[in-house]
Design an enzyme around this catalytic site. Structure first.
Site, short mmCIF file in Angstrom:
data_model
loop_
_atom_site.label_atom_id
_atom_site.label_comp_id
_atom_site.label_asym_id
_atom_site.label_seq_id
_atom_site.Cartn_x
_atom_site.Cartn_y
_atom_site.Cartn_z
N ARG A 154 3.62 61.26 -24.90
CA ARG A 154 3.37 60.16 -23.95
C ARG A 154 3.48 58.84 -24.70
NH1 ARG A 154 -1.53 58.86 -23.25
NH2 ARG A 154 -2.34 60.95 -22.86
N TYR A 181 13.04 44.88 -3.15
CA TYR A 181 13.20 46.30 -2.87
C TYR A 181 11.98 46.82 -2.08
CZ TYR A 181 13.50 51.31 -3.75
OH TYR A 181 13.56 52.66 -3.60
N ASP A 196 14.15 42.01 -11.32
CA ASP A 196 14.74 43.33 -11.10
C ASP A 196 16.26 43.17 -11.22
OD1 ASP A 196 15.87 45.63 -9.96
OD2 ASP A 196 14.18 45.93 -8.59
N LYS A 228 20.07 54.10 -10.79
CA LYS A 228 21.29 53.58 -10.17
C LYS A 228 22.41 53.48 -11.21
CE LYS A 228 18.34 53.41 -6.84
NZ LYS A 228 17.54 52.24 -6.52
C1 LIG Z 1 16.18 51.97 -6.29
C2 LIG Z 1 15.63 50.65 -6.62
C3 LIG Z 1 14.33 50.49 -7.12
C4 LIG Z 1 13.38 51.66 -7.27
O1 LIG Z 1 13.78 52.54 -8.25
P1 LIG Z 1 13.43 54.12 -8.25
O2 LIG Z 1 14.13 54.60 -9.45
O3 LIG Z 1 13.95 54.67 -6.97
O4 LIG Z 1 11.94 54.24 -8.33
C5 LIG Z 1 13.91 49.22 -7.48
N1 LIG Z 1 14.71 48.16 -7.32
C6 LIG Z 1 15.95 48.25 -6.82
C7 LIG Z 1 16.79 47.03 -6.68
C8 LIG Z 1 16.46 49.50 -6.46
O5 LIG Z 1 17.70 49.58 -5.95
#
Ligand SMILES: *Cc1c(COP(=O)(O)O)cnc(C)c1O
Length: 390
Positions: A52, A104, A176, A201
């Site tokens: 961890r 998001y 983000d 992604k």
């Molecule tokens: C998918 C996404 C998230 C969340 O991520 P997860 O891996 O699904 O928890 C956050 N911000 C954006 C812009 C996203 O496309």
């Protein structure tokens, strides 16, 4: 490694860090499947004690993303939301945050329904409007949270401007960077304090894992993020770390191709009579075009488009043969989504409409298929979906 270009770093950063498997010369890093590590003697822990706190496979991911984002420390989490939520745990009860309203959906839910349990207050603002941001800042505002380009209309925030406002008010900035990745946008270089990613992604790129990352270039924040990561414990496992390492190696190759195709598709749809409007930050008529150009080097691989009223949306979805019709984005396969019933389903219909998220709106995350095949697919699907007699 820092003198090299990003494509080179993507392939070699992990290896350069000394993890090339010494015994066999294996070019891929081992997956260290171990929760604990033998201690040679009393009072002497080695570099790792418990997975961890740290795992050698995960550490490759963390060092790589830190290097790519020009940060000093990276942290890998079990999802994008785990990374984002963990970063918000840098706040204290009584703090206030200003968050883009085009954030998001999961982040919206975290801020509005979970963070409030810990007495952190929030204001959602239109982050394309600097005045609105300024007006939302209060003496107890400790964080401004950005996402640019945002979802699903690819709204663009002026990163430099928000950083300036935050610094004037002694607030931190988080961003983000999922849509742009470090290939196209480096927010730390523009003064942002913490960069966040859903590595689910583009960074992993194959729709195979859920993962998240956080990066900073501030020593103190790095120490606090490390503390939260170890204490809250939402770490990325060794197997998924390995998958992410492999995915990141081809980021430049995949995303360059996908973005070139997205640009072509955006221009194609922009002049197509079956499409009312295209949202893509690489199009000159996009309201955030100039700002985006000043802070990012590509429009990216995601675009949204509003079908003309004479197009039957159901028929259109059924007629599209190549993309998967699904939530998510950023993969080798093109992904077609319907924000109104997917990412923004929880939002009241009236608010959706006011924000331009109509039932006729679709989002396309362009994959690495042949672009002419994708264009042909769109052409035939739009042709077949014209409502007869209209
Ligand atoms: C998918 C996404 C998230 C969340 O991520 P997860 O891996 O699904 O928890 C956050 N911000 C954006 C812009 C996203 O496309």
């Amino acid at each position: 490694m820092s003198k090299h270009q990003l494509e080179t770093k993507l392939i070699h950063t992990g290896v350069e860090q000394g993890y090339q498997e010494r015994k066999t010369g294996a070019v891929n890093p081992p997956i260290y499947v171990s929760s604990t590590y033998h201690q040679d003697e009393l009072h002497n822990f080695g570099p790792f004690d418990y997975s961890r706190s740290g795992n050698p496979t995960r550490e490759i991911v963390e060092k790589t993303i830190a290097e790519l984002e020009n940060g000093i420390a990276g942290f890998a989490f079990s999802s994008g939301m785990a990374a984002i939520s963990s970063a918000f745990l840098l706040l204290q009860a009584g703090d206030h945050v200003v968050v883009t309203k085009d954030v998001y959906g999961g982040t919206f839910r975290f801020v509005s329904q979970l963070l409030t349990q810990f007495s952190v207050d929030y204001t959602f603002v239109d982050m394309t409007n600097n005045e609105e941001i300024e007006q939302a800042i209060r003496p107890d505002t400790k964080l401004i949270y950005m996402e640019t380009p945002a979802n699903p209309l690819l709204q663009v925030t002026d990163i430099r401007k928000v950083v300036e406002l935050a610094k004037q008010n002694n607030a931190l900035t988080f961003l983000d960077n999922t849509f742009m990745t470090p290939l196209y946008q480096n927010p730390l270089d523009l003064g942002v304090d913490v960069v966040l990613h859903s590595a689910t992604k583009f960074l992993s790129g194959h729709s195979d894992i859920i993962a998240g990352l956080a990066v900073t270039n501030d020593e103190e924040l790095a120490g606090r993020l490390k503390f939260v990561q170890n204490t809250f414990g939402a770490i990325l496992g060794a197997h998924d770390s390995y998958t992410l390492i492999q995915g990141m190696k081809t980021l430049e190759t995949r995303l360059t191709k996908s973005s070139q195709s997205a640009d072509k598709i955006a221009h194609f749809l922009d002049t197509h009579q079956a499409v009312e409007k295209v949202y893509y930050p690489g199009l000159k008529d996009h309201p955030g075009y100039e700002i985006h150009q000043s802070q990012a080097s590509s429009g990216g691989a995601v675009l949204s488009f509003l079908l003309d009223e004479k197009i039957d949306a159901h028929k259109f979805v059924e007629s599209m043969k190549i993309p998967v019709f699904a939530v998510s984005l950023g993969a080798v396969e093109s992904i077609l989504s319907h924000p109104a019933t997917m990412s923004h389903a929880a939002m009241p219909a009236a608010e959706r409409k006011e924000r331009g998220i109509e039932d006729r709106l679709f989002r396309l995350s362009v994959g690495i298929e042949n672009v002419d095949d994708l264009l042909d697919d769109l052409t035939q699907a739009l042709e077949q979906s014209v409502v007869v007699g209209n």
